[in-house]
Structures are given as C-alpha cells and as structure tokens.
Design a protein around this motif. Structure first.
Motif, PDB file in Angstrom:
ATOM      1  N   GLN A 116      47.980 -15.471 -23.791  1.00 24.39           N
ATOM      2  CA  GLN A 116      49.179 -16.041 -24.394  1.00 24.39           C
ATOM      3  C   GLN A 116      48.772 -17.268 -25.194  1.00 24.39           C
ATOM      4  OE1 GLN A 116      52.695 -16.269 -21.742  1.00 24.39           O
ATOM      5  NE2 GLN A 116      51.296 -15.486 -20.172  1.00 24.39           N
ATOM      6  N   ARG A 117      49.131 -17.273 -26.480  1.00 21.67           N
ATOM      7  CA  ARG A 117      48.875 -18.407 -27.362  1.00 21.67           C
ATOM      8  C   ARG A 117      50.213 -19.103 -27.564  1.00 21.67           C
ATOM      9  NH1 ARG A 117      44.294 -16.204 -31.455  1.00 21.67           N
ATOM     10  NH2 ARG A 117      44.003 -18.411 -31.775  1.00 21.67           N
ATOM     11  N   ILE A 118      50.346 -20.273 -26.962  1.00 18.99           N
ATOM     12  CA  ILE A 118      51.619 -20.984 -26.976  1.00 18.99           C
ATOM     13  C   ILE A 118      51.494 -22.193 -27.895  1.00 18.99           C
ATOM     14  CG2 ILE A 118      53.326 -22.180 -25.564  1.00 18.99           C
ATOM     15  CD1 ILE A 118      52.121 -20.543 -23.161  1.00 18.99           C
ATOM     16  N   SER A 119      52.378 -22.275 -28.877  1.00 22.17           N
ATOM     17  CA  SER A 119      52.370 -23.398 -29.819  1.00 22.17           C
ATOM     18  C   SER A 119      53.808 -23.752 -30.172  1.00 22.17           C
ATOM     19  CB  SER A 119      51.589 -23.035 -31.080  1.00 22.17           C
ATOM     20  OG  SER A 119      52.287 -22.057 -31.820  1.00 22.17           O
ATOM     21  N   ASP A 120      53.977 -24.757 -31.017  1.00 19.58           N
ATOM     22  CA  ASP A 120      55.308 -25.159 -31.456  1.00 19.58           C
ATOM     23  C   ASP A 120      56.032 -24.037 -32.193  1.00 19.58           C
ATOM     24  OD1 ASP A 120      54.905 -27.654 -30.370  1.00 19.58           O
ATOM     25  OD2 ASP A 120      54.286 -28.569 -32.259  1.00 19.58           O
ATOM     26  N   SER A 121      55.268 -23.118 -32.788  1.00 14.96           N
ATOM     27  CA  SER A 121      55.889 -22.028 -33.543  1.00 14.96           C
ATOM     28  C   SER A 121      56.230 -20.822 -32.671  1.00 14.96           C
ATOM     29  CB  SER A 121      54.975 -21.599 -34.697  1.00 14.96           C
ATOM     30  OG  SER A 121      53.738 -21.147 -34.199  1.00 14.96           O
ATOM     31  N   GLY A 122      55.949 -20.898 -31.367  1.00 11.11           N
ATOM     32  CA  GLY A 122      56.308 -19.798 -30.479  1.00 11.11           C
ATOM     33  C   GLY A 122      55.122 -19.334 -29.644  1.00 11.11           C
ATOM     34  N   THR A 123      55.305 -18.190 -29.008  1.00  7.64           N
ATOM     35  CA  THR A 123      54.279 -17.620 -28.149  1.00  7.64           C
ATOM     36  C   THR A 123      53.875 -16.253 -28.671  1.00  7.64           C
ATOM     37  OG1 THR A 123      55.144 -18.777 -26.208  1.00  7.64           O
ATOM     38  CG2 THR A 123      53.726 -16.873 -25.794  1.00  7.64           C
ATOM     39  N   GLN A 124      52.565 -16.057 -28.802  1.00  6.04           N
ATOM     40  CA  GLN A 124      52.026 -14.753 -29.167  1.00  6.04           C
ATOM     41  C   GLN A 124      51.305 -14.204 -27.955  1.00  6.04           C
ATOM     42  OE1 GLN A 124      49.498 -15.917 -32.385  1.00  6.04           O
ATOM     43  NE2 GLN A 124      51.060 -15.478 -33.909  1.00  6.04           N
ATOM     44  N   VAL A 125      51.471 -12.921 -27.687  1.00  6.62           N
ATOM     45  CA  VAL A 125      50.840 -12.288 -26.541  1.00  6.62           C
ATOM     46  C   VAL A 125      49.884 -11.216 -27.027  1.00  6.62           C
ATOM     47  CG1 VAL A 125      51.223 -10.959 -24.423  1.00  6.62           C
ATOM     48  CG2 VAL A 125      52.845 -12.747 -25.080  1.00  6.62           C
ATOM     49  N   VAL A 126      48.652 -11.246 -26.497  1.00  5.95           N
ATOM     50  CA  VAL A 126      47.637 -10.242 -26.823  1.00  5.95           C
ATOM     51  C   VAL A 126      47.203  -9.601 -25.515  1.00  5.95           C
ATOM     52  CG1 VAL A 126      45.348  -9.844 -27.813  1.00  5.95           C
ATOM     53  CG2 VAL A 126      46.837 -11.617 -28.785  1.00  5.95           C
ATOM     54  N   GLU A 127      47.302  -8.268 -25.436  1.00  6.75           N
ATOM     55  CA  GLU A 127      46.838  -7.536 -24.257  1.00  6.75           C
ATOM     56  C   GLU A 127      45.320  -7.438 -24.322  1.00  6.75           C
ATOM     57  OE1 GLU A 127      48.828  -6.493 -21.769  1.00  6.75           O
ATOM     58  OE2 GLU A 127      50.592  -7.243 -22.831  1.00  6.75           O
ATOM     59  N   LEU A 128      44.647  -7.794 -23.230  1.00  4.74           N
ATOM     60  CA  LEU A 128      43.191  -7.786 -23.182  1.00  4.74           C
ATOM     61  C   LEU A 128      42.682  -6.557 -22.438  1.00  4.74           C
ATOM     62  CD1 LEU A 128      42.637 -11.522 -22.240  1.00  4.74           C
ATOM     63  CD2 LEU A 128      42.439 -10.486 -24.503  1.00  4.74           C
ATOM     64  N   MET A 133      47.615 -19.113 -40.700  1.00  9.51           N
ATOM     65  CA  MET A 133      47.220 -20.466 -40.372  1.00  9.51           C
ATOM     66  C   MET A 133      47.265 -20.651 -38.860  1.00  9.51           C
ATOM     67  SD  MET A 133      48.624 -23.899 -42.016  1.00  9.51           S
ATOM     68  CE  MET A 133      48.072 -25.444 -41.432  1.00  9.51           C
ATOM     69  N   VAL A 134      46.318 -21.374 -38.345  1.00  7.16           N
ATOM     70  CA  VAL A 134      46.220 -21.632 -36.913  1.00  7.16           C
ATOM     71  C   VAL A 134      46.979 -22.905 -36.575  1.00  7.16           C
ATOM     72  CG1 VAL A 134      44.627 -22.134 -35.041  1.00  7.16           C
ATOM     73  CG2 VAL A 134      43.987 -20.501 -36.812  1.00  7.16           C
ATOM     74  N   ALA A 135      47.735 -22.855 -35.481  1.00  2.85           N
ATOM     75  CA  ALA A 135      48.476 -24.034 -35.046  1.00  2.85           C
ATOM     76  C   ALA A 135      47.507 -25.165 -34.714  1.00  2.85           C
ATOM     77  CB  ALA A 135      49.323 -23.688 -33.819  1.00  2.85           C
ATOM     78  N   SER A 136      47.904 -26.399 -35.045  1.00  2.00           N
ATOM     79  CA  SER A 136      47.019 -27.533 -34.790  1.00  2.00           C
ATOM     80  C   SER A 136      46.926 -27.847 -33.303  1.00  2.00           C
ATOM     81  CB  SER A 136      47.489 -28.753 -35.571  1.00  2.00           C
ATOM     82  OG  SER A 136      48.799 -29.095 -35.164  1.00  2.00           O
ATOM     83  N   SER A 137      47.971 -27.576 -32.550  1.00  2.00           N
ATOM     84  CA  SER A 137      47.877 -27.724 -31.106  1.00  2.00           C
ATOM     85  C   SER A 137      48.376 -26.428 -30.487  1.00  2.00           C
ATOM     86  CB  SER A 137      48.680 -28.924 -30.608  1.00  2.00           C
ATOM     87  OG  SER A 137      50.055 -28.659 -30.632  1.00  2.00           O
ATOM     88  N   GLU A 138      47.603 -25.946 -29.559  1.00  2.00           N
ATOM     89  CA  GLU A 138      47.876 -24.631 -29.012  1.00  2.00           C
ATOM     90  C   GLU A 138      47.416 -24.607 -27.562  1.00  2.00           C
ATOM     91  OE1 GLU A 138      47.228 -20.625 -31.336  1.00  2.00           O
ATOM     92  OE2 GLU A 138      45.320 -21.347 -30.587  1.00  2.00           O
ATOM     93  N   LEU A 139      48.177 -23.977 -26.710  1.00  2.00           N
ATOM     94  CA  LEU A 139      47.806 -23.779 -25.320  1.00  2.00           C
ATOM     95  C   LEU A 139      47.442 -22.317 -25.147  1.00  2.00           C
ATOM     96  CD1 LEU A 139      47.673 -24.750 -22.342  1.00  2.00           C
ATOM     97  CD2 LEU A 139      50.094 -24.099 -22.161  1.00  2.00           C
ATOM     98  N   LEU A 140      46.258 -22.053 -24.576  1.00  3.30           N
ATOM     99  CA  LEU A 140      45.821 -20.689 -24.311  1.00  3.30           C
ATOM    100  C   LEU A 140      45.952 -20.420 -22.821  1.00  3.30           C
ATOM    101  CD1 LEU A 140      42.545 -20.604 -26.425  1.00  3.30           C
ATOM    102  CD2 LEU A 140      44.807 -19.761 -27.087  1.00  3.30           C
ATOM    103  N   VAL A 141      46.576 -19.304 -22.472  1.00  8.16           N
ATOM    104  CA  VAL A 141      46.744 -18.915 -21.077  1.00  8.16           C
ATOM    105  C   VAL A 141      46.307 -17.464 -20.936  1.00  8.16           C
ATOM    106  CG1 VAL A 141      48.387 -18.557 -19.186  1.00  8.16           C
ATOM    107  CG2 VAL A 141      48.729 -20.456 -20.791  1.00  8.16           C
ATOM    108  N   ILE A 142      45.406 -17.215 -19.976  1.00  7.65           N
ATOM    109  CA  ILE A 142      45.083 -15.842 -19.622  1.00  7.65           C
ATOM    110  C   ILE A 142      45.646 -15.640 -18.233  1.00  7.65           C
ATOM    111  CG2 ILE A 142      43.276 -14.145 -19.211  1.00  7.65           C
ATOM    112  CD1 ILE A 142      41.532 -15.743 -21.138  1.00  7.65           C
ATOM    113  N   ASP A 143      46.621 -14.729 -18.112  1.00 12.62           N
ATOM    114  CA  ASP A 143      47.273 -14.559 -16.823  1.00 12.62           C
ATOM    115  C   ASP A 143      46.690 -13.376 -16.056  1.00 12.62           C
ATOM    116  OD1 ASP A 143      48.527 -12.208 -17.784  1.00 12.62           O
ATOM    117  OD2 ASP A 143      50.267 -13.347 -18.464  1.00 12.62           O
ATOM    118  N   ARG A 144      47.132 -13.201 -14.826  1.00 11.37           N
ATOM    119  CA  ARG A 144      46.591 -12.171 -13.946  1.00 11.37           C
ATOM    120  C   ARG A 144      46.912 -10.752 -14.412  1.00 11.37           C
ATOM    121  NH1 ARG A 144      44.356 -13.469  -9.198  1.00 11.37           N
ATOM    122  NH2 ARG A 144      45.082 -11.559  -8.220  1.00 11.37           N
ATOM    123  N   SER A 145      47.818 -10.599 -15.342  1.00 11.90           N
ATOM    124  CA  SER A 145      48.108  -9.259 -15.856  1.00 11.90           C
ATOM    125  C   SER A 145      47.189  -8.903 -17.028  1.00 11.90           C
ATOM    126  CB  SER A 145      49.573  -9.156 -16.283  1.00 11.90           C
ATOM    127  OG  SER A 145      49.811  -9.978 -17.417  1.00 11.90           O
ATOM    128  N   GLY A 146      46.285  -9.808 -17.391  1.00  8.88           N
ATOM    129  CA  GLY A 146      45.339  -9.519 -18.455  1.00  8.88           C
ATOM    130  C   GLY A 146      45.890  -9.757 -19.846  1.00  8.88           C
TER     131      GLY A 146
END
Length: 149
Positions: free
Chosen positions: A17-29, A1-14
């Motif tokens: 980061q999907r940040i939501s109330d349930s925590g942060t998931q990191v995907v290497e691009l 299930m997808v969080a209803s509110s989510e902050l997406l961050v793409i940082d300089r290390s590539g």
C-alpha cells in the motif's frame, strides 16, 4: 509523478500500500512461501524494492502496478539468495541485500540485479555475520548492518 512524502505498507495479505496525500494505491505482490517480506526501500524515482524473504528474491515495483523479480529465484542471470532479509539503496543505483540462512552475508547488486560482490561470511569472527537482519545507509554512503544474533 511520485509523491514527495509517502508511506509504504506491506501487510500480511501480501499487498503493498502506497499511502500519500493524493490517496492510497494498492499493489498485489506475488509472495512465495510461509513468511512475509521484512525489508522494503523506495528509490528516488519511486521504484520500490522488497526483500521477499521466504521467496529467496528481491521484488521490484515500478510505477503504480508493475511488479517483477529484480534478483533471486526465477531470474537466472541475477544474484541468488537463500533468505534475503532487508534491502537498501546506494546513491549510485546499486542495491544492498542482507542475507541469512546458512550463508550469512551482505550482497551488493548492480542496477540490473547481477551480483557485484559479497561482504562478510557466516561466523563470529570480525567481519562475519550470524543473521544480518536490517540495513541502513547514511548520508556518506556507509552501509550499516544490524546482525540479529
């Protein structure tokens, strides 16, 4: 299930980061080139599309970790780009991409990454672009383009 509110961050290390109330998931691009992505959009199903500007492609992140090339360099059957700067979604699943770098235009892609059509051209006339940089889609489905030059 997808969080209803989510902050997406793409940082300089590539990393995405999907940040939501349930925590942060990191995907290497798998980014390419000297630059970093400048455009990102999240579909209602949670799929994330990223304009890999200097890689000349649109990356797609499905689920929590699956990253592939949706369109551009490395995908022969898809649309090809010089430098995509932003990405937006239409309600019907089409993907809109702003492109600059000698062939300034806006591309409309079908849900499989193939090119449906292009809008505009390089120049200063009405309907032309000098560097389409950012996109937005309003509630009526109208695409807005911010031309940086």
């Amino acid at each position: 299930m997808v969080a209803s509110s989510e902050l997406l961050v793409i940082d300089r290390s590539g990393r995405l980061q999907r940040i939501s109330d349930s925590g942060t998931q990191v995907v290497e691009l798998p980014l390419v080139g000297r630059g970093y992505p400048t455009g990102v959009v999240r579909a209602p199903d949670g799929t994330v599309f990223i304009a890999d500007t200097h890689g000349g492609r649109i990356l797609r992140v499905q689920g929590n970790r699956t990253v592939d090339v949706f369109a551009g360099t490395g995908v022969p059957e898809s649309a090809q780009f010089v430098t995509p700067s932003d990405v937006a979604l239409l309600d019907d699943g089409r993907v809109v991409v702003s492109v600059y770098g000698g062939d300034d235009h806006v591309a409309v892609l079908l849900g499989d990454g193939t090119l449906e059509r292009t809008l505009g051209s390089s120049g200063e006339a009405v309907g032309a672009f000098r560097r389409p940089q950012a996109l937005a889609v309003n509630a009526a489905g109208m695409v807005w383009v911010a031309d940086a030059c």
